[in-house]
Every structure is written in structure tokens, then in C-alpha cells.
Design an enzyme around this catalytic site. Structure first.
Site, PDB file in Angstrom:
ATOM      1  N   LYS A  62       0.359  -1.249  -0.188  1.00  0.00           N
ATOM      2  CA  LYS A  62       0.091   0.266  -0.101  1.00  0.00           C
ATOM      3  C   LYS A  62       1.033   1.174   0.118  1.00  0.00           C
ATOM      4  O   LYS A  62       1.560   1.610   0.744  1.00  0.00           O
ATOM      5  CB  LYS A  62      -0.545  -0.167   0.794  1.00  0.00           C
ATOM      6  CG  LYS A  62      -2.071   1.229   1.376  1.00  0.00           C
ATOM      7  CD  LYS A  62      -2.399   1.238   2.550  1.00  0.00           C
ATOM      8  CE  LYS A  62      -3.005   2.499   2.904  1.00  0.00           C
ATOM      9  NZ  LYS A  62      -4.419   2.485   4.384  1.00  0.00           N
ATOM     10  N   ASP A  74      -3.016  10.211   4.512  1.00  0.00           N
ATOM     11  CA  ASP A  74      -3.952   9.874   4.816  1.00  0.00           C
ATOM     12  C   ASP A  74      -4.683  10.610   4.505  1.00  0.00           C
ATOM     13  O   ASP A  74      -4.612  10.564   6.067  1.00  0.00           O
ATOM     14  CB  ASP A  74      -3.912   8.676   4.854  1.00  0.00           C
ATOM     15  CG  ASP A  74      -5.584   7.909   4.645  1.00  0.00           C
ATOM     16  OD1 ASP A  74      -6.731   9.068   4.533  1.00  0.00           O
ATOM     17  OD2 ASP A  74      -5.869   6.446   5.401  1.00  0.00           O
ATOM     18  N   LYS A 121      -9.927  12.645   8.353  1.00  0.00           N
ATOM     19  CA  LYS A 121      -9.802  12.069   9.793  1.00  0.00           C
ATOM     20  C   LYS A 121     -10.210  12.972  11.049  1.00  0.00           C
ATOM     21  O   LYS A 121      -9.802  14.856  10.394  1.00  0.00           O
ATOM     22  CB  LYS A 121      -8.702  11.930   9.941  1.00  0.00           C
ATOM     23  CG  LYS A 121      -8.097  10.142   9.165  1.00  0.00           C
ATOM     24  CD  LYS A 121      -6.639  10.062   9.660  1.00  0.00           C
ATOM     25  CE  LYS A 121      -6.453   8.522   8.944  1.00  0.00           C
ATOM     26  NZ  LYS A 121      -7.233   7.276   9.292  1.00  0.00           N
ATOM     27  N   ASP A 125       1.392   6.121   6.102  1.00  0.00           N
ATOM     28  CA  ASP A 125       0.847   4.534   5.641  1.00  0.00           C
ATOM     29  C   ASP A 125       1.305   4.578   3.980  1.00  0.00           C
ATOM     30  O   ASP A 125       0.732   3.931   3.576  1.00  0.00           O
ATOM     31  CB  ASP A 125      -0.987   5.881   5.228  1.00  0.00           C
ATOM     32  CG  ASP A 125      -2.266   4.906   5.040  1.00  0.00           C
ATOM     33  OD1 ASP A 125      -1.810   3.548   5.547  1.00  0.00           O
ATOM     34  OD2 ASP A 125      -3.207   5.394   4.056  1.00  0.00           O
ATOM     35  N   ASP A 178     -12.132   7.343   3.853  1.00  0.00           N
ATOM     36  CA  ASP A 178     -10.702   6.997   4.497  1.00  0.00           C
ATOM     37  C   ASP A 178     -10.968   5.263   4.492  1.00  0.00           C
ATOM     38  O   ASP A 178      -9.903   5.255   4.800  1.00  0.00           O
ATOM     39  CB  ASP A 178     -11.376   7.569   5.865  1.00  0.00           C
ATOM     40  CG  ASP A 178      -9.796   7.307   6.708  1.00  0.00           C
ATOM     41  OD1 ASP A 178      -9.054   7.237   6.211  1.00  0.00           O
ATOM     42  OD2 ASP A 178     -10.158   7.477   8.081  1.00  0.00           O
ATOM     43  N   GLU A 191      -9.469   4.141   2.055  1.00  0.00           N
ATOM     44  CA  GLU A 191      -8.991   4.379   0.803  1.00  0.00           C
ATOM     45  C   GLU A 191      -7.954   2.890   0.246  1.00  0.00           C
ATOM     46  O   GLU A 191      -7.647   2.892  -0.758  1.00  0.00           O
ATOM     47  CB  GLU A 191      -8.010   5.822   0.524  1.00  0.00           C
ATOM     48  CG  GLU A 191      -6.524   5.904   1.245  1.00  0.00           C
ATOM     49  CD  GLU A 191      -6.624   5.378   2.010  1.00  0.00           C
ATOM     50  OE1 GLU A 191      -8.017   5.302   3.148  1.00  0.00           O
ATOM     51  OE2 GLU A 191      -6.262   4.625   2.994  1.00  0.00           O
ATOM     52  N   ARG A 240      -7.831  -0.425   0.621  1.00  0.00           N
ATOM     53  CA  ARG A 240      -8.361  -1.723  -0.315  1.00  0.00           C
ATOM     54  C   ARG A 240      -8.378  -1.130  -1.680  1.00  0.00           C
ATOM     55  O   ARG A 240      -8.381  -1.701  -2.828  1.00  0.00           O
ATOM     56  CB  ARG A 240      -9.673  -1.692   0.616  1.00  0.00           C
ATOM     57  CG  ARG A 240     -10.792  -0.720   0.661  1.00  0.00           C
ATOM     58  CD  ARG A 240     -11.896  -0.978   1.606  1.00  0.00           C
ATOM     59  NE  ARG A 240     -11.292  -1.371   3.450  1.00  0.00           N
ATOM     60  CZ  ARG A 240     -12.040  -1.082   4.372  1.00  0.00           C
ATOM     61  NH1 ARG A 240     -13.021  -1.366   4.399  1.00  0.00           N
ATOM     62  NH2 ARG A 240     -10.992  -0.871   5.289  1.00  0.00           N
TER      63      ARG A 240
HETATM   64  N1  BES Z   1      -4.535   3.939   7.136  1.00  0.00           N
HETATM   65  C1  BES Z   1      -5.624   3.987   7.986  1.00  0.00           C
HETATM   66  C2  BES Z   1      -6.034   2.554   8.428  1.00  0.00           C
HETATM   67  C3  BES Z   1      -4.844   3.424   9.542  1.00  0.00           C
HETATM   68  C4  BES Z   1      -5.096   3.609  11.281  1.00  0.00           C
HETATM   69  C5  BES Z   1      -3.509   2.303   9.670  1.00  0.00           C
HETATM   70  C6  BES Z   1      -4.364   4.068  12.007  1.00  0.00           C
HETATM   71  C7  BES Z   1      -2.070   3.175  11.360  1.00  0.00           C
HETATM   72  C8  BES Z   1      -2.474   3.512  11.782  1.00  0.00           C
HETATM   73  C9  BES Z   1      -7.274   3.367   6.807  1.00  0.00           C
HETATM   74  O1  BES Z   1      -6.203   3.759   5.650  1.00  0.00           O
HETATM   75  C10 BES Z   1      -7.754   3.649   7.336  1.00  0.00           C
HETATM   76  O2  BES Z   1      -8.117   5.000   7.798  1.00  0.00           O
HETATM   77  N2  BES Z   1      -8.858   2.673   7.781  1.00  0.00           N
HETATM   78  C11 BES Z   1     -10.245   3.121   7.829  1.00  0.00           C
HETATM   79  C12 BES Z   1     -10.947   1.692   7.856  1.00  0.00           C
HETATM   80  C13 BES Z   1     -12.238   2.364   7.860  1.00  0.00           C
HETATM   81  C14 BES Z   1     -12.975   3.350   7.452  1.00  0.00           C
HETATM   82  C15 BES Z   1     -13.262   1.173   7.692  1.00  0.00           C
HETATM   83  C16 BES Z   1      -9.862   2.310   9.247  1.00  0.00           C
HETATM   84  O3  BES Z   1      -9.625   1.891  10.009  1.00  0.00           O
HETATM   85  O4  BES Z   1     -10.826   3.129  10.446  1.00  0.00           O
HETATM   86 ZN    ZN Z   2      -4.887   5.009   4.838  1.00  0.00          ZN
HETATM   87 MN    MN Z   3      -7.869   5.769   5.182  1.00  0.00          MN
END
Ligand code: BES
Ligand code: ZN
Ligand code: MN
Length: 478
Positions: free
Chosen positions: A244, A249, A256, A268, A327, A329, A331
Site C-alpha cells: 500500500k 492519508d 480523519k 501510510d 477513509d 482508501e 482497499r
Molecule cells: N490508514 C488507515 C489505517 C490506519 C489507522 C493505519 C491507524 C495506521 C494507524 C486506513 O486507511 C483507514 O483509514 N482505515 C479505516 C477504515 C474504515 C474507514 C473502514 C479505519 O481503520 O478506521
Molecule cells: Zn490509509
Molecule cells: Mn484511510
């Protein structure tokens, strides 16, 4: 930043690792008073004892066996981190390690811990010269490490340094285009081929996931393809790594919350850094494996053109995705990369991604959440590598019911799965784009450290790199 690891002893400072105090009498370096002092210190549970011989330092370490071999190995690496701190404290440049224990790789493991702990990222510090660690290299006494082991360790450390630096670079430097340039440069140095797709090519290939995430950005996306072909490959079909590469992000329009949750989001692209470093090591070590690595890269921002919750996106595979949270993103861009991997008819695909907060919440900073469709033997091999390298794996399930959670009323699937099971619903999303043996590694909890932990410094850790290299080295032997 470079760190010299060589076999020939070159210097005056010494480390002795022992598992039995009596063995220290073999060490000509130590007199009776010093041996007595070491004895008292060990009795008080000190693991590293410093003998200061007026400018020449001798460090004596006690390696106690732990419950499992893997834990003893890890104790050795942690001892190395301690030795690193002491070396820098006493302004030592180079040090020699001698293994007196029954653990054959103790010196190597201590060196690994030392080298990994010595990493620094000082590019943006005005006083970089003053802050630079004094320690620049390690050597080994004759029987303490083989030439091959030493070379392998040096390459692994180099790969990890490279990956950490990529993670530590902020967005102000590391745009998606810059990441592609860095990957190309590492390819040149390591000896593997790199092809970079620019935005026009990505449009031509209809990578709808990557393009939709990029829509809110002011900078174009990139898609990097790395390939290492050895002279004689043991695998008929390639192994594919996917990383990835979200260089930042913000969450996009599903922004966020500002309080702290964006602070580490330059990291990220840790999956991209990991697979790039791994390719470097694979090529440098000339592993007899045909390996390809894919990095879809963009930042995720809420610009005017940004994709919105409710949008329906057509992925490269043709599948439609209802976006309910911009968010989620990772996937979206990985779906296209996993789809791209199909053209190689791969033997095995592994993706590395800082994909979900849920994975981080579940196992914290102590392991990687993995899941996948690879066979049981492959999963066991991964698990064993994880324990050996102490970059441990926990397997989560890909049950059908998690798949039900991402069913959409308007499209083939949606990009969020509700309040529970977040790591698995993300995994189920990715599974839609695979038709080969596949493992997904969610490194959200381990890729970035906010405080120093043993041989992992603050910032990018490259956690998982030693696990995957260990896996591939055993794969090429099996
Ligand atoms: N990059 C984040 C995941 C992340 C969170 C990495 C904390 C490192 C530390 C990812 O893109 C994300 O935002 N995931 C969301 C998905 C949700 C919106 C379904 C999450 O895990 O909150
Ligand atoms: Zn992310
Ligand atoms: Mn995200």
C-alpha cells in the site's frame, strides 16, 4: 546512511557474549578484579557490564536461555540495542563481537539488534553532524559468524534502513511521483527492473480504485512494478508482493478527526516501503526466486474533485464499489494492484498494508494481523518465520459472514463493513480481487513507533521485513 558489518576484526573495542560466567576466564582481556566486578553485576541481574580500560571498552553480556528459542534470540537482539546505546555514549566507532555461548548465532543476533537500533533519520536536522551516532560498524571474531551470514545481515540491515527512511520522509518530500523515483533508484542500486506507470497509463489501464482515491489530490498517482528474475529460478510462476502506497492519508472527505489521528499518516505507505526494501534485499542476495512487487501510490485528500461517500466506482477488475467512507482508501488502491497481479498467474501473492485501525486495536504494537487463502503449509511457514524473527503473526478468519457485511444495495460491494470486524471485512474486500494463493498482512499497528522500543527507533520500523525475508529464504530452500 550506511552501516558497516564485516567479518574481519578491525578494532580495539570488544563485546563478549556468554551464557556461563566461567567461560570468561578464556578471555585474555579480563583480569581478576574485572571478573569479580562482572560476577557481582551479573548476580544483580545486569545483562551488559561495561569495563572501561581507560579508553578501550570491553562489554560483557550475559545471555540467559528463555522459555523458547525465539525468545532467547530476541533477548540477543535487545542486548544489541543496549550495546548500541552504550557504544554511542562512549563515542565508540567500531566494535568487535565474540560469541562464547552455546547459541551459535548469538553474535549475529546481537549485531542485528545493534545495527537496527543505530538507525537515524537526520535529514531535516540542522545539527545533524553533532547528533550523528559515533557507531559506524561491527565486526566479528573468527568463529562467531560465517562470511555468508555476515553478508546477509548487512544486506538486511541496508534494506530495513532504506524502508524506514521512505516511511520517515514526510509528504512535503515524498509525493507519489517521488516515491516512484525512489523505487526506481533502489531498483538501480539493488539490481532489479522497475517500470513506472504515470497517470495517463493508469487511466489507460482503467485502475478505477487508484484513480478515485487520487481525485481529491493535487498530485498525480503512480503505479510501480518491480521485477527480479534470477539466473535460475526455483519457482515456475512468480511470487508477487503488493505494498500500500498511500503517501498521506487525510481520510479524504470522510476526514480523519484532526486531534492526533493524522499525525502519523505519512506512514501510510509503509507497505510500499516494506516491499521495496524486500526487493532490494532479494536482488542483492540473489535469491533463486522470481519475484515481482507492485506499488499503487497516491495521497488521499479532500480536494474539490475528491470522490465522495455514495459514489460508485468501477475498479480495474470491472467490479463496482459503493464508497461509503473515503477513509477506506487502502482497499480501493490495493484492489487494482491485486487485480493486476492476476496477469502473472502467481504462485503466491502477499500484500502489506497499513489497512485498518481495527488490526492495530486488536494486537497493538506486538504483531501483524494476517489472513488469506494460501495453503496451511504456507501459513505455517509464515508463522515460523514470524517467531524466528520476532515479527509475529496472528491469523484472523475470512469467514463468509464478514463478506456479507460488505454487500451493497447499489453496487457489487461496498468499501466499509460496519462497526465490527474491521480487519476482516477489509480482508474480504481484498479477497474479491484475488484468484491465487494469497496472504494479506495488516501492519497498521507495527509500522510506525512513537517511542523507541528496543531496536525499533521512533518513526518507521520496517516491521515485517525480516519476517518476509526469512520466509523467502526458507522458501528458496524448500
Ligand atoms: N490508514 C488507515 C489505517 C490506519 C489507522 C493505519 C491507524 C495506521 C494507524 C486506513 O486507511 C483507514 O483509514 N482505515 C479505516 C477504515 C474504515 C474507514 C473502514 C479505519 O481503520 O478506521
Ligand atoms: Zn490509509
Ligand atoms: Mn484511510
Amino acid at each position: 546512511m550506511e552501516f558497516k558489518i564485516q567479518q574481519k576484526p578491525t578494532n580495539k573495542h570488544e563485546v563478549y557474549i556468554t551464557d556461563d560466567e566461567k567461560k570468561l576466564s578464556q578471555v585474555a582481556d579480563l583480569n581478576k578484579d574485572e571478573l569479580g566486578f562482572i560476577s557481582t553485576s551479573f548476580a544483580a541481574d545486569q545483562t551488559v557490564v561495561t569495563i572501561n580500560k581507560y579508553g578501550r571498552f570491553v562489554f560483557v553480556c550475559m545471555l540467559k536461555s528463555k522459555k523458547t528459542e525465539a525468545q532467547t534470540f530476541e533477548a540477543c537482539r535487545k542486548m544489541g540495542a543496549e550495546l548500541c546505546a552504550l557504544s554511542n555514549k562512549y563515542k565508540i566507532a567500531e566494535i568487535n563481537i565474540t560469541n562464547l555461548t552455546a547459541t551459535p548465532n548469538a553474535a549475529l543476533l546481537a549485531a542485528e539488534g545493534m545495527a537496527l537500533a543505530n538507525y537515524q533519520f537526520l535529514k531535516y536536522r540542522g545539527e545533524a553532524k553533532k547528533l550523528t551516532n559515533s557507531l559506524t560498524g561491527i565486526s566479528f571474531s573468527k568463529t562467531s559468524a560465517t562470511v555468508k551470514d555476515v553478508a546477509q545481515l548487512a544486506t538486511t540491515v541496508d534494506a530495513i534502513y532504506k524502508a524506514r527512511t521512505l516511511v520517515n520522509e514526510p509528504l512535503s518530500y515524498l509525493s507519489a511521483e517521488q516515491l516512484a523515483l525512489e523505487i526506481a533508484a533502489i531498483g538501480k542500486e539493488g539490481g532489479f527492473k522497475v517500470t513506472t506507470f504515470n497517470k495517463a497509463r493508469i487511466v489507460k489501464e482503467k485502475m478505477g480504485g487508484l484513480l478515485s482515491v487520487n481525485r481529491g489530490s493535487i498530485q498525480p498517482p503512480t503505479f510501480s512494478i518491480m521485477e527480479y528474475v534470477p539466473k535460475k529460478a526455483l519457482n515456475k510462476k512468480p511470487i508477487v508482493l503488493v505494498g500500500k502506497g498511500v503517501v498521506y492519508d487525510t481520510g479524504g472527505l470522510s476526514l480523519k478527526p484532526t486531534l492526533n489521528s493524522m499525525d502519523r499518516m505519512k506512514s501510510d505507505m509503509s507497505g510500499a516501503a516494506l516491499v521495496t526494501g524486500a526487493m532490494y534485499a532479494i536482488a542483492k542476495m540473489q535469491l533463486p526466486l522470481h519475484v515481482i512487487a507492485l506499488v499503487p501510490a497516491t495521497d488521499n485528500r479532500p480536494g474539490e474533485e475528491a470522490y465522495v461517500p455514495g459514489d460508485v466506482i468501477t475498479m480495474m477488475s470491472g467490479k463496482t464499489v459503493e464508497v461509503l467512507n473515503t477513509d477506506a482508501e487502502g482497499r480501493m488502491i490495493l484492489g487494482d494492484a491485486l487485480q493486476w497481479a492476476k496477469r502473472y498467474q502467481p504462485e503466491l501473492v502477499m500484500d502489506f498494508a497499513t489497512l485498518t485501525g481495527a488490526a492495530a486495536a486488536a494486537v497493538g504494537e506486538h504483531g501483524i494481523v494476517c489472513m488469506g487463502t494460501a495453503g496451511e503449509d504456507t501459513k505455517k511457514a509464515f508463522r515460523d518465520s514470524g517467531y524466528r524473527q520476532y515479527e509475529r503473526l496472528v491469523e484472523f478468519p475470512l469467514w463468509d459472514e464478514y463478506g456479507d457485511q460488505i454487500k451493497s444495495d447499489i453496487a457489487d460491494i461496498k468499501n466499509v463493513g460496519g462497526a465490527t470486524g474491521g480487519a476482516m471485512t477489509a480482508g474480504k474486500f481484498l479477497e474479491h480481487f484475488t484468484d491465487y494463493p494469497w496472504m494479506h498482512f495488516d501492519i497498521a499497528g507495527v509500522s510506525f513507533a512513537t517511542s523507541k522500543k528496543g531496536y525499533y527507533p521512533i518513526g518507521g520500523t520496517a516491521y515485517g521485513m525480516r519476517m518476509v525475508l526469512d520466509f523467502l529464504m526458507h522458501y528458496s530452500k524448500a
